[in-house]
Design an enzyme around this catalytic site. Sequence first.
Site, PDB file in Angstrom:
ATOM      1  N   HIS A 186       0.800  -1.283  -0.102  1.00 15.44           N
ATOM      2  CA  HIS A 186       0.201   0.075   0.006  1.00 15.44           C
ATOM      3  C   HIS A 186       0.634   1.126  -0.168  1.00 15.44           C
ATOM      4  CE1 HIS A 186      -3.826  -1.809   1.711  1.00 15.44           C
ATOM      5  NE2 HIS A 186      -3.766  -2.127   0.482  1.00 15.44           N
ATOM      6  N   GLU A 428       8.734 -13.977 -36.430  1.00 19.38           N
ATOM      7  CA  GLU A 428       9.653 -14.046 -35.359  1.00 19.38           C
ATOM      8  C   GLU A 428      10.637 -14.865 -35.536  1.00 19.38           C
ATOM      9  OE1 GLU A 428       7.855 -14.760 -31.486  1.00 19.38           O
ATOM     10  OE2 GLU A 428       6.401 -16.310 -32.489  1.00 19.38           O
ATOM     11  N   ASP A 452      12.317 -12.969 -30.294  1.00 21.39           N
ATOM     12  CA  ASP A 452      12.402 -14.136 -30.779  1.00 21.39           C
ATOM     13  C   ASP A 452      13.238 -14.057 -32.157  1.00 21.39           C
ATOM     14  OD1 ASP A 452      11.936 -16.523 -29.099  1.00 21.39           O
ATOM     15  OD2 ASP A 452       9.718 -16.162 -29.187  1.00 21.39           O
ATOM     16  N   CYS A 499       5.725  -6.128 -31.961  1.00 24.60           N
ATOM     17  CA  CYS A 499       5.313  -6.428 -30.752  1.00 24.60           C
ATOM     18  C   CYS A 499       6.628  -6.823 -29.846  1.00 24.60           C
ATOM     19  CB  CYS A 499       4.209  -7.198 -30.602  1.00 24.60           C
ATOM     20  SG  CYS A 499       4.388  -8.666 -31.322  1.00 24.60           S
TER      21      CYS A 499
END
Length: 566
Positions: A186, A428, A452, A499
């Site tokens: 918190h 990738e 990748d 991405c």
Amino acid sequence: MLKGIGASDGIGIGRVMLILEQSLEYTPKEITDIDAELERYRNAVEVFCDNTMKQADALRSSAGDKEAEIMEGHIAIIRDPFMGGEIENLIKAHQCAEAAVEQICKMFIDMFSATGDDLTMQRATDVKDIRDGLLAVLLGVNEVKISDAPAGTVLVTKELTPSMTAGINKENIVGIITETGSQTSHSAILARALEIPAALSVPGAVSQLSSGEQVIVDGFKGEVITAPDEAAIDEYNAKRDAYIREKRELENLRGKNTLSADGIEYELFCNIGTPKDAVKAVEADGEGVGLFRTEFLFMDRNTLPTEDEQFDAYKQASLILKGKPLIIRTLDIGGDKEIPYLGLAKEENPFMGFRAIRYCLKNREMFKSQIKAILRASAFGDIRIMFPLITAVEELRQGKELVEEAKSDLRASGIDFDENIQVGVMTETAASGVIADLLAEEADFFSIGTNDLTGYTMAADRGNSDVSYLYSPMQPSVLRMIRRIIKCGTEKGIPVGMCGEAAANPKMIPLLMSFGLTEFSVSAPSVLKVRNTIAKWTKEEADKVAEKVMSMTTEAEITAYLDSII
Ligand code: PEP
Ligand code: MG
């Protein structure tokens, strides 16, 4: 220097105000007039709830709704019939209110602390806060007035409780140092919401620091610089100013389009792993989701998620995005992502093994249920399908055939879906880069997964530190792959995004702009930073940098050059 955890970014330079624990001592008594004691307890609860409500209101305006809810939670806890009932039972057994409160709170604190779970352990902090607040009311002790702290105060306390935070005036408190708390406690959440630099879990902070002494709080690193000399103060003042300037610059970009300096528009999406992350993507001002890593829905459980469970998750993410694009990547397991209940055989070389699209195409029922779930969700928003680890055109064709099969199943059942759903390829692998021209004929879009792509192009494992010197998207080979994939996609008129992590790298961004990338998908905290970087470049400037970089021979030469200009 004292060292803890950096829990809230920023630099604070100021004078220490030590918040020592107040004495809440009392002598336990045996009660004879039970009714009077019960009334004393119930009155104290009312006063406590009243104070807490005021603190929640103060927190709502200084930090926000979510933070105020933490305080409101205290009221819910003490009003909970179980906890209140147990306290009253002890009073009925002749204990005084103070002892009853202390004993029952201790029981809850011990129980929550023993779980070892971060979130549940925070409940223990809440109950401590309630106990101290109630005892203070019962004993008539005045709480420390943090709200009176003068400008330039650095708060130092063993534990920062939500009720303390409620008294904080953002203008006057420049730093927070505590002896306890984690990144997700918190204290950390509140410090971040109040935008006050904080170093938590600094051992011995309370005993080693004295009120009035000057300190510097480095909230990035969790460091406390004691007795700083003039040079240190100058250095940290400069860091603080630069951080504040950058933050202001970034905040000015919130809600704006992502534009280059010469007005070319880009799409700036987020990567997510769960539907809840979609909330973070929206809060971060992402313009959509460029990668939903669905394997998280399959992890941390013992059986496959059903089609309905998946449908709910995809639909939920899409609804949160309110019509913004959502690119869902089909299951990408294997390699470093294990799902024990699938019982995948141990392989010599799992990164090159039976994984991702390869596994899915051989487990058609499972794959079809994911595709059907995605299709069903596509009736609720702009959803697109993306296949991972594509290395051959046949894989894309087979994946698309399955999409068509799933569509006719749904049609036959009268279930709505987007008939024109786009099906894209995550480029990738080295193979997908080399055949990007062929894939572009049959894919609706590309998204480059540089995490990748770098590994497969360089034949260097993502996680192997012995070969990490080779694992760089700035390698001439990887840059050529990226440029080729974008060129092949652009020539066939399909959009090309990225991405992988490289999409957020400020040194990579001008190169990607020059190559013609149209969509960047990054982690939520990077959204505004990427928008800011894109805004700094014109196409012409980016082209010059890219031309120079692509004429270079080694990664060292490229990074040295980019370091010198960015
Ligand atoms: C990638 O490979 O670049 C990527 C974004 O996917 P993941 O990190 O999930 O493999
Ligand atoms: Mg990948």
